[in-house]
Every structure is written in structure tokens, then in C-alpha cells.
Design an enzyme around this catalytic site. Structure first.
Site, PDB file in Angstrom:
ATOM      1  CD  GLU A   1      21.291 -26.743  44.647  1.00 42.38           C
ATOM      2  OE1 GLU A   1      20.932 -26.398  43.393  1.00 42.38           O
ATOM      3  OE2 GLU A   1      21.665 -26.664  45.452  1.00 42.38           O
TER       4      GLU A   1
ATOM      5  CD  GLU B   1      20.900 -21.135  45.723  1.00 42.19           C
ATOM      6  OE1 GLU B   1      21.466 -21.234  44.660  1.00 42.19           O
ATOM      7  OE2 GLU B   1      20.274 -22.319  46.145  1.00 42.19           O
TER       8      GLU B   1
END
Length: 736
Positions: free
Chosen positions: A436, A503
């Protein structure tokens, strides 16, 4: 060199006098040593002073003769905040200074920048005297300066990879004094915005290491596997400080038999009938490099991981990652883990059919990789990089690291530090550029670095999803929390790139109920190669009363409160019910029962089912009526069936046939009889049924609260709140 606080706010200064990163091999003075006499631990009790900011710190504490009477003590390794100093704080992508200081990268908060001043006296162990000596810090958050006997030694950032310094010129006979000044914030803070508790301090081990004049500084071991011919191919590239008069390279197999011994390092040496390494059968060979002055030992696992016809393959077989994301975490000590917790995690994963871990979102302790090698866990090794709070919040011009030149060397150094330390671990299959952190030229440079230095592994970065111009840098399509129909839509395009969910299945609350919608894709689409549950363990800390506490419970503001509770394991390492779902759907030996016929699908890549026993039992209302066992050998990737022979009941009622796959023999991770997977078939025999009528419940009409009392239970309905305010079974209250 004179240390300067300005380094803290300069993104291009992240190491001063730090030695180059190297492999994590162990060196001993002799082959007979079980504990290396060339190493000296500095773990334990240190003198300590806590300061709110740099202006309040004891700036000269590192000088010899400084009065330490005002200092307390602290345990190393350990976080400052978990030992009674400073503010414990949990945030997700929110930077911890938000609301306290108005900052844009790479500026830092000087007013609230806590400082820990550490001091430790030591006498040099005999095995280290008369040699070159370095001091190594395995993990320090987030920036630190080091002195020895009043001399400045160096400076380093990057919390999760080792920082080593040469202290030889300043060692003295008798007492030595090492001083460390740790800052909570530096420009590194912008690069370490992971979803976790915000700690600081020396949280991993500190040690001294003696380096002989001729020392194996670094070594690159490539243990390739030709799976078509079952041949191992070994190449060893040593990097010496000094020139050895002679060095002996020895390779022994899993039983101690010598396969290779020479004063020349193996260079493409071929070994027939080698046992390949995989999570199913983690065969490890021992490589020893010996000189007159030291003996170095490494473990080698022969395996080949590659892209083959658009699929990720291990030793020629399509792999499916049945994974979890794992923060290093312990309810007592935060990210400061002992081997006890690490071993518990490994055993839990193996027992719950988890075969892969993503080190979210930073390199873990060295020992973790050794355990993954030994027990068989596939690893996505992730660079210590997350800048989530800079994008979407601060505006496009402030995203880090993006393509800004001043971040380039820092992020490349982080990638290199992880690669150099972990490059010899067979469990590491994929390098990840971080998490991220949006995308840009700097992330692309990291991917290029990994591809260049290591053709034996693949490269991952999910962030190209937000910037498709950089699709070319990754070897796989990776997404977070894509819905099953979105995953299917990608797979139907047949892009030629394999897919993983780095994820998925956000394991908060009563979750994972839809997990099968993902795992069902494994057989339908070869390019679907699994995923990694977010995440493994709840992040919760014990408070002073011994209660598990979450974000905000320590009066931390800002905070993301209970968002740290996403695990399939509770913070005290109690398995949650969610773990049952993961275990069932991640199982390699899949069972189903229909009309008494047991079907066995073997989804192992290399192992047949001869290692398990199939036990079938017949039950009625929890009472086992009869049991039988079967053996059935199903080859990898195939399926077989058998007819159960238990006598069917005639008496009316509801019955359950349960079939379990049980380990025949003890393994390193479970006892004989451990259940790998199970299935059930429920059926009813018709006929006259005895109906047991429970006593009629009693209704109690109250003024504000009405109640129902029955056989072994009671319920209360609160008219003020409009819901159930009490639910009691067997004397236990369930509404808390």
C-alpha cells in the site's frame, strides 16, 4: 564524523557507517561448537532514560563518566511503550502524529518525537578478544545513533532489518560502554505506516560478533532442482574478507552422509536422486564452509520456483497458496517475539493446513525463516515499506515514495537489506516490494532490483492495481479484497498472468463464512493460485489488569480502535472459530461422503495419501455407535473412493456418518492421530419417533423488562433498549 540531528529529517541519509547487508549464516570458531564463541549477546537489562522530545534528552549521556543516577532500567529486546514509557497507540493508515502536528513528507514532528537513551556496560568475552568486532542491532524503531566508549559509531534507519557497525577501533580492555539514542520519528516514519501498534525502541536482539582475519562475510547459495531428472544443482558464491589459505566446502544429506567435499566451492555441481524441498516434504541439506579460523553452516533446500506457461510452479507443479498475512505479535510484548511464540505459530499453521505466509508488512526475525525452512511454509518476504497515509489524504503531490528521487536510495536499500539477509532460505519464494505505497518509478526500481539479483524467485507488488502503467513490474496479478465475481472476471480474461489475493477474507468478527467462494476457484481456473487471509493474529495488548485491550483503550488519540482485531487467532493465541473454516477449506486431503461412499481428493502436489488413515464413525445424537478404519492410497492430484462398511441402523432417528483423515505417524508438527480434515453425511431412518416435549416456557411480563424462563435457559427483553439484554444457558450469561 560528528552526529547530526538533521539526519532525522533527511530522506537521503538513512545509514552512516553501517556495514553492508549480508546473508544470515552462522559462524563458529570450531565445528564442534553448539553455541558460537564468536558471538556475545547484549540482551538483558540496560540503563534507560525517556525524553518527550530531542530538546529534553540528556544530550551528552554517551560520554564516559556521565552521571547516570537519573536513569532507570529497561529490558532489551523490548518496546519502550510496553515497558511503561510514552504513549501506546494503534492506528491503521493514519500517521500517529495526525492532529498533533501538520506535516508533509519528509518533515517530522520534533515536539512529540520521543527519545530513548540506552546505556550498557560489558566486558568482552574471551572468544572475541584480539579480533575485529562488530555490533549488530537486529531491529530498532525507527532511527538510532550509536556510541562506544565515548566515540560515535554510526546511525541507521529501517526498523526491521539488521544494522551492524564496526566497533573494533574503540574497544578497550575491561569495561566497555555502549550508548544508543533511539528516536521515534525520522523520515523513516513516512515509509513505515503499517497497520499496527506504533512502538519505538530496541525490540530485537543486540549482539557482538567477532570476525576472524579471514571471514566468510557473505555467501549466496543457489540450490536448484531439475525435477524432470530428479537432480539437484548446487552453486555457492562466497564473499571473503581476507583470503583464506584454504576453505573446505562440505554438503551432507538429511541423514548426515557426505555428498560433496572440496576446497573449491560448488559451481553447478549436480547431485542425483536429491530430495526436493517443498512445504509437504521440507528436505534440508547442510552446507558447511570451514577454514582454520571459523566454521560456517547453512541449510540448503533444493527446489525450483518458476513461471511456467503462465502459472507459478514449484518443482514443475502448479502451486496454490493457502496463506495468511502475519504480523509479528504477542499480547504481552507486542512485536518482540520469543522463539516460543514463533514455534507455536508454525505448529498452528501446519495443523490448520496453512502452507504460506506473507510477512506483512516487513521482514521478520531471522529465526522465523529458519522455522519456515524446517517445517515447510512458503513465504512472501515483504520489504519494510508502507506509505498508506500519504495517498488519498495528503493529496497527489505528497505520495511517497512515488517517483521522487530523494526516496530512491532509501527504498532500494530496504529491498537490498531484506534480499541479502534472506536470500538463502528455500522457504522464500517471492519478494514483495512492500504494501500500500501506491506506485511509481521507485517501486519499479525495487522490482527491477529483485529481478536482476535473483532469477530464482518471483516479484510481487499489489499496488500496480492503482497505477496500471506499472503492470510490467510484477510477475502476478495481486489484489486486495476483490469480490469472488471480480476475481472470476479477471480469470476469464485469461491474461497470461497468475492471480493471488495478497489480502482477502478480512477476518474481523464472525467472518470467513464466504471463504469457499474463493477456494472453489482453485479447480475451475488454473491461474487462480490462492490467497492470504488478513490476517493471522489479533493485535491486542494486555493492560495493567491483565485484560486484552485494543486501540483507544490506552487513551490513544488518534486511534483506529478495534480495527486491529482481524485474526483467525486471538491475541492470547487461542484459536478462533474462524480457524476451523480456514482449516477445512485449505485442506489438501479433501473428503466427501454420499450414500456411504467416501471420496478422497488428494490436492497435495508431491505426496500420496499413504501417510493418513481414514476413520469412519456412526453417531446418533452425539453417541458413537460404531467405528471402522481404512487405508486408501491416492496419488497427488488424483482422487479415489471407498465404500464404508458400517452396518446401517434400523432404529428410527437422525444419524451422522463422519469420515476423518488422521495422521498415521507422528510428524515434527503433530502427533499421530491428528485430524487433517473431515466430512459428514447426515441421514434419517424413518419410523415412529419418541418425541420428548420440553417443559412449557414461562413468560414473565415486567414493567420495563419482560422475560422468558425455560428448561435450562432464560431470556430478558429490555423495552427501553429494544433488544435482548440477557441470555443465560446453564447458568452462564452470554450477553456481555
Amino acid at each position: 564524523m560528528i552526529p547530526d540531528l538533521k539526519w532525522l529529517e533527511n530522506p537521503e541519509i538513512f545509514r552512516v557507517n553501517r556495514l553492508d547487508a549480508h546473508s544470515d549464516h552462522i559462524c563458529c570458531a570450531t565445528a564442534q561448537e553448539t553455541e558460537s564463541s564468536l558471538r556475545q549477546s547484549l540482551d538483558g537489562t540496560w540503563r534507560f532514560a525517556f525524553s518527550e522530545n530531542p530538546a529534553a534528552r540528556p544530550a551528552q549521556f554517551w560520554q564516559e563518566g556521565y552521571d547516570l543516577s537519573g536513569f532507570g532500567t529497561i529490558t532489551v529486546p523490548g518496546h519502550i511503550q510496553t515497558q511503561g514509557f510514552g504513549q501506546i497507540q494503534y492506528t491503521n493508515k493514519l500517521y500517529p502524529w495526525d492532529g498533533h502536528a501538520e506535516l508533509r513528507p519528509p518533515r517530522i514532528d520534533w515536539e512529540h518525537n520521543h527519545v530513548g537513551s540506552y546505556v550498557r556496560e560489558f566486558d568482552l568475552d574471551e572468544g572475541l578478544k584480539g579480533r575485529e568486532v562488530c555490533i549488530s542491532f537486529q531491529g530498532v524503531e525507527q532511527a538510532f545513533y550509536v556510541w562506544l566508549n565515548g566515540h560515535f559509531i554510526g546511525y541507521a534507519e529501517d526498523s526491521f532489518t539488521p544494522s551492524s557497525f564496526d566497533v573494533s577501533p574503540y574497544l578497550q580492555a575491561g569495561k566497555n560502554l555502549v550508548a544508543v539514542e533511539v528516536y521515534r520519528y525520522s523520515t523513516a516514519s513516512w515509509l513505515e505506516d503499517q497497520d499496527f501498534w506504533r512502538f519505538s525502541g530496541i525490540f530485537r536482539s543486540v549482539e557482538l560478533t567477532a570476525l576472524p582475519k579471514t571471514h566468510l562475510r557473505d555467501v549466496r547459495v543457489t540450490a536448484d532442482y531439475d525435477y524432470e531428472n530428479k537432480i539437484g544443482i548446487l552453486t555457492v558464491l562466497p564473499d571473503w574478507s581476507g583470503t583464506p589459505a584454504s576453505a573446505t566446502y562440505t554438503l551432507t544429506d538429511t541423514e548426515g552422509k557426505v555428498l560433496y567435499q572440496s576446497q573449491t566451492p560448488p559451481a553447478g555441481e549436480r547431485f542425483a536422486s536429491i530430495l526436493p524441498w517443498s512445504a509437504e516434504s521440507p528436505a534440508l541439506y547442510t552446507l558447511t564452509v570451514q577454514t582454520e579460523e571459523e566454521t560456517c553452516t547453512l541449510k540448503a533446500g533444493f527446489r525450483r520456483f518458476e513461471l511456467k506457461d503462465g502459472l507459478m510452479c514449484l518443482n514443475g507443479k502448479r502451486i496454490v497458496f493457502k496463506g495468511v498475512n502475519r504480523h509479528e505479535f504477542c499480547a504481552e510484548s507486542g512485536r518482540c517475539l520469543s522463539e516460543k511464540e514463533m514455534l507455536w505459530d508454525i505448529l498452528f499453521m501446519k495443523r490448520h493446513n496453512i502452507n504460506a505466509v506473507r510477512t506483512s508488512h516487513y521482514p521478520n526475525q531471522n529465526r522465523w525463516y529458519e522455522l519456515c525452512d524446517e517445517y515447510g511454509i512458503y513465504v512472501i518476504d515483504e520489504t519494510n515499506l508502507e506509505t498508506h497515509g500519504t495517498w488519498g489524504n495528503l493529496g497527489r503531490d505528497h505520495i511517497a515514495p512515488d517517483s521522487y528521487p530523494y526516496w530512491r536510495t532509501a527504498v532500494l536499500d530496504r529491498a537490498n537489506s531484506m534480499y541479502q539477509r534472506d536470500k538463502n532460505h528455500p522457504s522464500v519464494l517471492i519478494w514483495s516490494c512492500g504494501n500500500e505505497s501506491h506506485c511509481g518509478d521507485n517501486i519499479a526500481a525495487m522490482a527491477e532490483f529483485f529481478h536482476k539479483v535473483d532469477p530464482t524467485r518471483l516479484v510481487h507488488y499489489e499496488g500496480v492495481f492503482v497505477s496500471r502503467a506499472y503492470d510490467y513490474i510484477t510477475d502476478m496479478e495481486s489484489r486486495m479484497y476483490a469480490k469472488p465475481h471480480e476475481v472470476r472476471a479477471y480469470l476469464e480474461k485469461n491474461t497470461g498472468k497468475p492471480y493471488i489475493s495478497c489480502e482477502y477474507l478480512h477476518a474481523m468478527g464472525n467472518s470467513l463464512g464466504g471463504m469457499h467462494l474463493y477456494t472453489d476457484l482453485e479447480e475451475e481456473f488454473p491461474a487462480y493460485q490462492g490467497g492470504f487471509i488478513w490476517d493471522y493474529i489479533d493485535q491486542a495488548l494486555y493492560n495493567e489488569k491483565g485484560e486484552l485491550s485494543y486501540g483507544g483503550d490506552f487513551d490513544d488519540r488518534g486511534s483506529d480502535y478495534g480495527f486491529c482485531t482481524n485474526g483467525i487467532v486471538y491475541a492470547d493465541r487461542t484459536p478462533s472459530p474462524k480457524a476451523q473454516e480456514a482449516k477445512a477449506l485449505y485442506a489438501n486431503v479433501k473428503l466427501s461422503l454420499e450414500n456411504g461412499i467416501l471420496t478422497v481428493k488428494n490436492r497435495n502436489l508431491f505426496t500420496d495419501t499413504s501417510y493418513v488413515t481414514f476413520e469412519v464413525s456412526l453417531e446418533k445424537e452425539g453417541t458413537v455407535l460404531s467405528t471402522e478404519t481404512h487405508s486408501l492410497t491416492v496419488l497427488p492430484g488424483e482422487e479415489g473412493a471407498l465404500q464404508t462398511t458400517l452396518p446401517l441402523p434400523r432404529k428410527a432417528g437422525e444419524y451422522v456418518l463422519t469420515a476423518s483423515a488422521l495422521l498415521k505417524e507422528r510428524t515434527p508438527w503433530a502427533e499421530a492421530g491428528h485430524e487433517i480434515s473431515f466430512c459428514q453425511e447426515v441421514f434419517t431412518v424413518e419410523g415412529e419417533k419418541e418425541e420428548k416435549k420440553p417443559p412449557r416456557p414461562t413468560l414473565i411480563r415486567g414493567n420495563m423488562i419482560s422475560g422468558v424462563r425455560g428448561d435450562g435457559f432464560s431470556v430478558q427483553f429490555d423495552k427501553r433498549e429494544g433488544g435482548i439484554s440477557s441470555l443465560v444457558y446453564g447458568g452462564k450469561e452470554y450477553v456481555t
